[in-house]
Design an enzyme around this catalytic site. Structure first.
Site, PDB file in Angstrom:
ATOM      1  N   ASP A  72      12.776  11.077  22.435  1.00 43.28           N
ATOM      2  CA  ASP A  72      12.852  10.530  21.079  1.00 43.28           C
ATOM      3  C   ASP A  72      11.884  11.206  20.118  1.00 43.28           C
ATOM      4  O   ASP A  72      11.508  10.628  19.098  1.00 43.28           O
ATOM      5  CB  ASP A  72      12.567   9.025  21.109  1.00 43.28           C
ATOM      6  N   LYS A 184      12.414   1.230  21.190  1.00 47.57           N
ATOM      7  CA  LYS A 184      11.021   1.576  21.459  1.00 47.57           C
ATOM      8  C   LYS A 184      10.227   1.561  20.171  1.00 47.57           C
ATOM      9  O   LYS A 184      10.704   2.014  19.121  1.00 47.57           O
ATOM     10  CB  LYS A 184      10.925   2.960  22.100  1.00 47.57           C
ATOM     11  N   GLU A 224       4.977  -0.923  23.517  1.00 44.56           N
ATOM     12  CA  GLU A 224       4.138   0.238  23.830  1.00 44.56           C
ATOM     13  C   GLU A 224       2.883   0.303  22.953  1.00 44.56           C
ATOM     14  O   GLU A 224       2.890   0.924  21.897  1.00 44.56           O
ATOM     15  CB  GLU A 224       4.932   1.546  23.667  1.00 44.56           C
ATOM     16  N   GLU A 226      -0.058   2.274  23.064  1.00 44.66           N
ATOM     17  CA  GLU A 226      -0.652   3.395  23.792  1.00 44.66           C
ATOM     18  C   GLU A 226      -2.157   3.452  23.540  1.00 44.66           C
ATOM     19  O   GLU A 226      -2.610   3.526  22.400  1.00 44.66           O
ATOM     20  CB  GLU A 226      -0.013   4.719  23.385  1.00 44.66           C
ATOM     21  N   LYS A 266       5.648  -0.316  28.145  1.00 40.34           N
ATOM     22  CA  LYS A 266       5.334   1.104  28.305  1.00 40.34           C
ATOM     23  C   LYS A 266       3.834   1.293  28.082  1.00 40.34           C
ATOM     24  O   LYS A 266       3.395   1.727  27.030  1.00 40.34           O
ATOM     25  CB  LYS A 266       6.154   1.951  27.324  1.00 40.34           C
ATOM     26  N   SER A 335       8.305   6.362  32.026  1.00 40.44           N
ATOM     27  CA  SER A 335       9.006   6.662  30.781  1.00 40.44           C
ATOM     28  C   SER A 335       8.313   7.876  30.197  1.00 40.44           C
ATOM     29  O   SER A 335       7.455   7.771  29.308  1.00 40.44           O
ATOM     30  CB  SER A 335       8.946   5.473  29.805  1.00 40.44           C
ATOM     31  N   TYR A 397       2.564  12.330  17.382  1.00 41.94           N
ATOM     32  CA  TYR A 397       3.872  12.248  18.036  1.00 41.94           C
ATOM     33  C   TYR A 397       4.979  12.318  17.005  1.00 41.94           C
ATOM     34  O   TYR A 397       4.916  11.617  16.005  1.00 41.94           O
ATOM     35  CB  TYR A 397       3.950  10.929  18.817  1.00 41.94           C
TER      36      TYR A 397
END
Length: 397
Positions: A72, A184, A224, A226, A266, A335, A397
């Site tokens: 993605d 996501k 998620e 992170e 995630k 993932s 990202y």
């Protein structure tokens, strides 16, 4: 017999809708009286019409020996990937690379879900087939990145917050109609910058609102937060921060009436900072990470799909394997983006004659992580390329 992924699409409500009908956007609203004689209040819950489907989708993605291919990357990030092999960032080149990924023969044996960027969800392969259809034929559930990226968080210590809640309900409904069945949303927490209480609360609240909105529109939300690898901190500090973050996340998920059986997580693995001199073994990473999961994650959650976060391909696989040496209440899997794609991309190099070899490289990594999910990975025959770290300081990202 229809595959699990295709059955989700065939039994989905939108398949029976006439094209003239508007896309469903509103969730069900329940009025609740807190106490006799009290003032009525209301909460928005995952639509009862989707509850069973959400649970079914989550279980399919969290199926034994399988994990998620994260493909993605935004167009800008995909452009960086293409530039690394000397290709221009054009839609045709992005299409060519994504076609290579989704058409790997036998990929569905090891991959249960694929996270797509919006362009990819509506894109076709180079031979004219819808990418969503190609995935379903492989028994892979299509997913969609729904956040709108990170921006500076005012009042924080140079930290970020994730935007994208505005208009999310209508976008999620449209993505569901296009064939996506999970979503996501990635937000980040930086240890060198604090993390401040403001940043942690903002991350947790945003994830909870996104999760509730996604479920209300038929999409299983991947949650998620992170915890970035950046920093010189040790593994104990990562563990301390991770406990705070996940406690906050589940507090707000509960406040937003999110169905835990219909979500996937995630998380980052609990590792030292990338610039820490004291490195951790796979066994140490597994010990700290599992301790975190058992302290913070309810057993109702069906799947824990770890991100790689800049680890080398082999390191991410070794750590996952170490965590699966005994059974857990959840499906503990992967993932991965770069940790699945790196060798594949470099093998391809943008050359048509290398497509088969590149696809074999992706299948090799997918199989390795499938074995790691089952606790049976040995590390035999790994290439030198797969052992190279991919951490980038301040990675966007």
């Amino acid at each position: 017999m229809a595959t699990a992924a295709s059955s989700l699409l065939k039994t989905a409500p939108f398949m029976e809708m006439k094209t003239q009908q508007p896309i469903r956007q509103m969730g069900s609203v329940d009025f609740v009286r807190c106490k006799p004689g009290g003032v009525k209040s209301f909460v928005v819950r995952a639509s009862a019409g989707y509850a069973d489907e959400l649970v079914k989708t989550a279980k399919i993605v969290a199926s034994p020996g399988r994990g998620i291919l994260a493909m993605d990357e935004s167009n800008a990030t995909c452009g960086k990937r293409l530039a690394s092999i000397g290709l221009e960032n054009t839609e045709a080149n992005r299409q060519g690379y994504r076609t290579l990924l989704v058409t790997v023969p036998g990929l569905g044996q090891y991959v249960s879900g694929a996270i797509l960027f919006e362009e990819t969800l509506y894109q076709s392969t180079t031979d004219g087939r819808r990418i969503v259809d190609v995935l379903v034929e492989q028994n892979i559930v299509p997913g969609i990145k729904v956040d709108k990226g990170l921006v500076p968080l005012p009042g924080s210590n140079n930290e970020s917050w994730c935007q994208g809640l505005d208009g999310l309900a209508s976008r999620a409904a449209a993505y569901y109609q296009q064939g996506a069945r999970f979503a996501k949303w990635r937000t980040v927490v930086s240890i060198p910058n604090g993390p401040s209480a403001l940043a942690v609360t903002e991350a947790a609240w945003g994830l909870a609102r996104y999760a509730a909105i996604s479920q209300d529109n038929g999409l299983v939300p991947i949650v998620e937060p992170e915890i970035l690898l950046d920093g010189e901190h040790g593994i104990e500090r990562t563990f301390e921060v991770a406990q705070k973050v996940w406690a906050e996340v589940f507090f707000f998920l509960a406040q937003n009436n999110v169905l835990f059986e219909g979500i996937l997580l995630k998380p980052s693995m609990v590792t030292p900072g990338a610039e820490c001199k004291d490195r951790a073994t796979p066994e140490q990473v597994a010990d700290y990470t599992l301790k975190l999961l058992y302290r913070r994650i309810p057993p109702a959650v069906p799947g824990i799909m770890f991100l790689s976060g800049g680890q080398s391909e082999v390191e991410a696989t070794q750590n996952l394997n170490a965590m699966n040496q005994k059974p857990h209440p959840w499906h503990v899997s992967f993932s991965y983006a770069r940790a699945l794609q790196n060798t594949c991309l470099k093998t391809w190099g943008g050359r048509p004659e290398n497509v088969q070899a590149a696809q074999e490289a992706l299948l090799t990594r997918a199989k390795a992580n499938s074995l790691a999910q089952l606790g049976k990975y040995t590390g035999e025959g790994e290439s030198e390329e797969s052992k190279k770290g991919m951490f980038v300081k301040g990675y966007v990202y």
